[in-house]
Design a protein around this motif. Structure first.
Motif, PDB file in Angstrom:
ATOM      1  N   LEU A  55     -10.085  -1.828   3.355  1.00 62.34           N
ATOM      2  CA  LEU A  55      -9.115  -1.075   2.564  1.00 62.34           C
ATOM      3  C   LEU A  55      -9.359  -1.276   1.082  1.00 62.34           C
ATOM      4  CD1 LEU A  55      -7.305  -2.745   5.007  1.00 62.34           C
ATOM      5  CD2 LEU A  55      -5.820  -0.881   4.347  1.00 62.34           C
ATOM      6  N   ARG A  56      -8.992  -0.282   0.324  1.00 61.83           N
ATOM      7  CA  ARG A  56      -8.985  -0.437  -1.128  1.00 61.83           C
ATOM      8  C   ARG A  56      -7.804   0.345  -1.678  1.00 61.83           C
ATOM      9  NH1 ARG A  56     -14.633   2.589  -2.344  1.00 61.83           N
ATOM     10  NH2 ARG A  56     -13.944   4.736  -2.062  1.00 61.83           N
ATOM     11  N   MET A  57      -7.279  -0.173  -2.780  1.00 59.71           N
ATOM     12  CA  MET A  57      -6.108   0.414  -3.406  1.00 59.71           C
ATOM     13  C   MET A  57      -6.314   0.497  -4.896  1.00 59.71           C
ATOM     14  SD  MET A  57      -3.512  -1.426  -0.920  1.00 59.71           S
ATOM     15  CE  MET A  57      -3.600  -0.847   0.771  1.00 59.71           C
ATOM     16  N   HIS A  58      -5.827   1.572  -5.483  1.00 58.98           N
ATOM     17  CA  HIS A  58      -6.020   1.798  -6.905  1.00 58.98           C
ATOM     18  C   HIS A  58      -5.204   0.797  -7.722  1.00 58.98           C
ATOM     19  CE1 HIS A  58      -2.123   3.700  -7.764  1.00 58.98           C
ATOM     20  NE2 HIS A  58      -2.235   4.316  -6.596  1.00 58.98           N
ATOM     21  N   PRO A  59      -5.539   0.627  -9.003  1.00 58.01           N
ATOM     22  CA  PRO A  59      -4.827  -0.330  -9.848  1.00 58.01           C
ATOM     23  C   PRO A  59      -3.307  -0.129  -9.809  1.00 58.01           C
ATOM     24  CG  PRO A  59      -6.758   0.472 -10.995  1.00 58.01           C
ATOM     25  CD  PRO A  59      -6.628   1.292  -9.739  1.00 58.01           C
ATOM     26  N   HIS A  60      -2.609  -1.239  -9.637  1.00 58.92           N
ATOM     27  CA  HIS A  60      -1.146  -1.303  -9.639  1.00 58.92           C
ATOM     28  C   HIS A  60      -0.470  -0.589  -8.465  1.00 58.92           C
ATOM     29  CE1 HIS A  60      -1.693  -3.092 -13.562  1.00 58.92           C
ATOM     30  NE2 HIS A  60      -2.341  -2.004 -13.958  1.00 58.92           N
ATOM     31  N   GLU A  61      -1.236  -0.168  -7.465  1.00 58.66           N
ATOM     32  CA  GLU A  61      -0.629   0.483  -6.290  1.00 58.66           C
ATOM     33  C   GLU A  61       0.259  -0.513  -5.553  1.00 58.66           C
ATOM     34  OE1 GLU A  61      -1.790   2.980  -2.261  1.00 58.66           O
ATOM     35  OE2 GLU A  61      -3.369   2.422  -3.669  1.00 58.66           O
ATOM     36  N   VAL A  62       1.414  -0.062  -5.118  1.00 59.64           N
ATOM     37  CA  VAL A  62       2.378  -0.900  -4.406  1.00 59.64           C
ATOM     38  C   VAL A  62       2.366  -0.554  -2.922  1.00 59.64           C
ATOM     39  CG1 VAL A  62       4.833  -1.464  -4.163  1.00 59.64           C
ATOM     40  CG2 VAL A  62       3.842  -1.141  -6.444  1.00 59.64           C
ATOM     41  N   VAL A  63       2.273  -1.567  -2.088  1.00 58.54           N
ATOM     42  CA  VAL A  63       2.409  -1.403  -0.638  1.00 58.54           C
ATOM     43  C   VAL A  63       3.770  -1.970  -0.287  1.00 58.54           C
ATOM     44  CG1 VAL A  63       1.503  -2.037   1.618  1.00 58.54           C
ATOM     45  CG2 VAL A  63      -0.070  -1.520  -0.262  1.00 58.54           C
ATOM     46  N   GLU A  64       4.636  -1.107   0.222  1.00 59.60           N
ATOM     47  CA  GLU A  64       6.025  -1.482   0.463  1.00 59.60           C
ATOM     48  C   GLU A  64       6.163  -2.541   1.554  1.00 59.60           C
ATOM     49  OE1 GLU A  64       8.284   1.896   2.129  1.00 59.60           O
ATOM     50  OE2 GLU A  64       6.330   2.747   2.591  1.00 59.60           O
ATOM     51  N   LEU A  65       7.326  -3.166   1.579  1.00 61.19           N
ATOM     52  CA  LEU A  65       7.657  -4.190   2.560  1.00 61.19           C
ATOM     53  C   LEU A  65       7.474  -3.608   3.967  1.00 61.19           C
ATOM     54  CD1 LEU A  65       8.816  -7.101   2.735  1.00 61.19           C
ATOM     55  CD2 LEU A  65      11.058  -6.029   3.014  1.00 61.19           C
TER      56      LEU A  65
END
Length: 143
Positions: A55-65
């Motif tokens: 997986l990769r996520m862009h800068p400051h991306e939030v993955v919720e609870l």
């Protein structure tokens, strides 16, 4: 029967989760041709075999609870993951038990990590809501 399975990065496409909000930052195309926020199912796993998702996520991306049914180990390849007040970077691992709720935020450079589970697990449960992700098996995997 025992097997050796080899999966190369060029044979497994980057995919975008249908439930993920697609901001412009998430859609940005990186040098490998895939979007900034995406995943690859490297090993789909079964009830008897392990699962590996990149997986990769862009800068400051939030993955919720959320939580998953299976235990998982995340290995940070690059970038940074913020878990509460903790920062974890390249080479760090995060181990989370099945059913334990957690969320995180990608750091200023984003985050790229591997997610290992002992068995297939397509669950993604929000507090008070159980759901499953329909994730197709990767194409181009040699056995």
């Amino acid at each position: 029967m025992a097997k050796v399975r080899i999966t190369t990065p060029d044979k497994v496409p980057w995919q975008v989760a249908g439930m993920r909000e697609q901001s412009e930052a998430a859609k940005a195309i990186l040098p490998d041709g895939g979007p900034a926020s995406a995943y690859k199912i490297r090993e789909p796993g079964t009830a008897e075999t392990p699962q590996l998702v990149e997986l990769r996520m862009h800068p400051h991306e939030v993955v919720e609870l959320h939580c998953h049914d299976e235990d998982e180990i995340m290995y940070i390849v690059s970038g940074e993951m913020l878990l509460g007040n903790r920062k974890v970077g390249p080479g760090a691992t995060v181990t989370i038990g099945g059913g334990v709720f957690y969320g995180f935020k990608a750091g200023p450079e984003g985050v790229h990590f591997l997610n290992f589970r002992a068995h297939i697990d397509n669950s993604f449960h929000l507090p008070g809501k159980r759901q499953f992700v329909d994730a197709a098996a990767p194409t181009g995997v040699s056995q």
